[in-house]
Design an enzyme around this catalytic site. Structure first.
Site, PDB file in Angstrom:
ATOM      1  N   CYS A 185       0.824  -1.339  -0.027  1.00 44.35           N
ATOM      2  CA  CYS A 185      -0.007  -0.019  -0.126  1.00 44.35           C
ATOM      3  C   CYS A 185       0.764   1.277   0.095  1.00 44.35           C
ATOM      4  O   CYS A 185       1.537   1.740  -1.040  1.00 44.35           O
ATOM      5  CB  CYS A 185      -0.899   0.089   1.160  1.00 44.35           C
ATOM      6  SG  CYS A 185      -2.442   1.160   1.193  1.00 44.35           S
ATOM      7  N   HIS A 239      -3.464  -4.996   0.171  1.00 45.15           N
ATOM      8  CA  HIS A 239      -3.106  -5.552   1.692  1.00 45.15           C
ATOM      9  C   HIS A 239      -3.052  -6.815   1.521  1.00 45.15           C
ATOM     10  O   HIS A 239      -4.021  -7.432   2.158  1.00 45.15           O
ATOM     11  CB  HIS A 239      -3.821  -5.045   2.708  1.00 45.15           C
ATOM     12  CG  HIS A 239      -3.529  -3.555   2.930  1.00 45.15           C
ATOM     13  ND1 HIS A 239      -2.610  -2.967   3.858  1.00 45.15           N
ATOM     14  CD2 HIS A 239      -3.991  -2.372   2.368  1.00 45.15           C
ATOM     15  CE1 HIS A 239      -2.426  -1.651   3.989  1.00 45.15           C
ATOM     16  NE2 HIS A 239      -3.266  -1.219   2.930  1.00 45.15           N
ATOM     17  N   GLU A 272      -1.555  -9.001   3.213  1.00 43.97           N
ATOM     18  CA  GLU A 272      -1.541  -9.676   4.684  1.00 43.97           C
ATOM     19  C   GLU A 272      -2.904 -10.011   5.286  1.00 43.97           C
ATOM     20  O   GLU A 272      -2.947 -11.016   6.089  1.00 43.97           O
ATOM     21  CB  GLU A 272      -0.891  -8.574   5.732  1.00 43.97           C
ATOM     22  CG  GLU A 272      -1.734  -7.532   6.075  1.00 43.97           C
ATOM     23  CD  GLU A 272      -1.324  -6.431   5.238  1.00 43.97           C
ATOM     24  OE1 GLU A 272      -1.558  -5.298   5.490  1.00 43.97           O
ATOM     25  OE2 GLU A 272      -0.911  -6.449   3.774  1.00 43.97           O
TER      26      GLU A 272
END
EC number: 6.3.4.2
Length: 578
Positions: free
Chosen positions: A404, A535, A537
């Site tokens: 990001c 993102h 994750e």
């Protein structure tokens, strides 16, 4: 539907989320379909506008919901996909009741906490608990409900009362309560009085615990367990010893050893739930793979050092999903993970003038790291330090991943030092910046006035461009033509710079459906220099690590090609395939 409520006493932050996730995971090993709900007793509608330094990470869901970080734990442990309605906040439930009152749904009655608010909470739980959350598309069998905060606090009172009523609404055989309490060790002695007081408070509110999970820094003594059982009016088999372990991934196995699942099986009459042979086999496979994964964690010998260059490093929970994605990846790569925390401002020249020790310590971490990670964030503080770390990775061929803000930072650095745009920067940091220097711009469709829920949020597709068969990130995704990942941003790379950036080797290999918005870049002639606007994750799972993070850890360990070839897989016998 069976319900398992996890509450906490004595102090907050005691580990209710991990215990709730671990309990759900063990129920899944029986072949059951499990879902989760988190109750947060704060007035905010969601976690979207909360400071990471105060509340920890804001976790983003597929539907764009900005929620408490515990929902990330549930998704990772249970391999489910939750919705924003799986996070109940005081702000949400009050707004819901007030909206109903304005519509006239209460027919002129005086709207009160009891029964109107408490009924709304119960109805919300019943409705959301039935939403399918896994790839079977079927209604869950069990719902884990975590009550945030500490029982006895004024903020949680309406939710405690709602749960007191709820146990009778659904029936005793369908409702179990696990209370998590602290057993401190003072001068070498394990103290039970805080737990006794917490259970007394809980009982006074009409909730009787079926199990007491005791958090302690060490294994509980047998006499302490018997004392807690006697004074808290439960059997010794209902007191669970949740002592500190090497990793939170060991907690499910710790609970399994103490036969928690046997007690819940009997207490909730789980034998009444019809399971197919495929369900049972799937549960057995899950347990086998989990043991394989934790075995990898314990047996990992070689260390991989990742420098995490961020701006919220004072509170590690600000990057919880990032940490977990790195852990998942390191376990798959059979490496012991060492995260070297670097506050981005410490890398900047100004720090050298004011705090030389901090400056040299930060640069020592960056220069000795096997890989460098620049995660997401907001605001200009620390961005120059992040650019310096990005440049170090680029010029010294150190594996790098930007997420990001990290993608935007690395692109600005490249524009400055390779394209020669010396004043290049982001419109986020300098809104009055001349357009010719705006490497990062505000997305045109985003509301500039409203902060809450106004970003580009949730699951969105990214399409790999033609001629990108060479890139490692595409290979990590299995050479897929497109991927879907979660987003949370207001700014993007200026489309006017893309052609020049690509001419100099920074290739935007993944873009959105318009083919204009840049989602992934990868640099040619570099071991691993990758960044994503999304993102990754947020979708990393314990047994299925995020691909960009897996790439970073694998490249930092020198095994990227082997990982891409599938040589590091869990095979369910306690070992990886490699």
């Amino acid at each position: 539907m069976k319900y398992v409520v996890v509450s906490g006493g004595v102090i907050s932050g005691i580990g209710k989320g991990v215990l709730a996730s671990s309990t759900g995971m063990l129920l899944k090993t029986l072949g059951l379909k499990v879902t989760s709900i988190k109750i947060d007793p704060y007035m905010n509608i969601d976690a979207g506008t909360m400071s990471p330094l105060e509340h920890g990470e804001c976790f983003v869901l597929n539907d764009g919901g900005e929620t408490d970080l515990d929902l990330g734990n549930y998704e990772r442990y249970l391999n489910v996909t939750l919705t924003k309605d799986h996070n109940i906040t005081t702000g949400k439930i009050y707004s819901h009741v007030i909206a109903k009152e304005r519509k006239g749904d209460y027919l002129g009655k005086t709207v009160q906490i009891v029964p109107h608010l408490t009924n709304a909470i119960q109805e919300w739980i019943e409705r959301v608990s039935r939403i399918p959350v896994d790839n079977t598309g079927m209604e869950p069998d069990v719902c884990i409900i975590e009550l945030g905060g500490t029982v006895g606090d004024i903020e949680s009172a309406p939710f405690v009362e709602a749960l007191r009523q709820f146990q009778f609404r659904v029936g005793k055989e369908n409702f179990a309560l696990i209370h998590v309490s602290l057993v401190p060790v003072i001068h070498g002695e394990q103290k039970t009085k805080p737990t006794q007081a917490a259970i007394k408070d809980l009982r006074s509110l009409g909730l009787v615990p079926d199990m007491i999970a005791c958090r302690c820094s060490e294994t509980l003594e047998k006499g302490v367990i018997e004392k807690i059982a006697m004074f808290c009016h439960v059997g010794a088999d209902q007191v669970v010893n949740v002592h500190d372990v090497n990793s939170t991934y060991h907690v499910p196995l710790l609970l399994l050893e103490q036969k928690m699942i046997n007690y819940l099986h009997q207490r909730l009459q789980l034998q009444e739930i019809t399971l197919s042979s495929e369900d049972i086999q799937r549960g057995e496979n899950l347990l086998s793979k989990w043991k394989s994964m934790t075995g990898n964690f314990d047996s990992s010998m070689e260390t991989v050092k990742i420098a995490l260059v961020g701006k919220y490093t004072n509170l590690k929970d600000s990057y919880l999903s990032v940490i977990k994605a790195l852990e998942h990846s390191s376990m798959k790569c059979r490496r012991k993970l060492e995260i070297m925390w670097v506050e981005a401002t410490d890398l900047e020249p100004e720090t050298q003038d004011t705090e030389k020790a901090k400056f040299h310590e930060a640069w020592n971490k960056v220069s000795t790291a096997d890989g460098i990670l620049v995660p997401g964030g907001f605001g200009s503080r620390g961005t120059e330090g992040m650019m310096l770390a990005s440049r170090w990775a680029r010029e010294n061929h150190i594996p790098f991943l930007g997420v990001c803000l990290g993608l935007q930072i690395a692109t600005i650095e490249f524009a400055r030092n390779v394209l020669g745009v010396k004043e290049g920067n982001s419109a986020e940091f300098f809104p009055e910046l001349d357009e010719s220097n705006q490497v990062v711009v505000f997305m045109p469709e985003i509301d500039k006035e409203t902060m809450g829920g106004s970003m580009r949020l949730g699951l969105r597709p990214t399409y790999f461009q033609q001629g990108t068969e060479w890139c490692a990130i595409k290979k990590l995704y299995g050479s897929a033509e497109s991927v879907e990942e979660r987003h949370r941003h207001r700014y993007e790379i200026n489309p006017n710079f893309i052609e020049r950036l690509e001419e100099h080797g920074l290739m935007f290999v993944g873009r959105d459906e318009t083919n204009k918005r840049c989602e992934i870049f990868e640099m040619k002639d570099h071991p691993f220099f990758v960044a994503t606007q999304y993102h990754p994750e947020y979708t990393s799972k314990v047994l299925d690590p995020s691909k960009p993070f897996l790439g970073l850890v694998a490249a930092s360990s020198g095994i990227l090609d082997d990982v891409i070839a599938g040589k590091y897989e869990f095979n369910g016998d306690g070992k990886s395939d490699f």
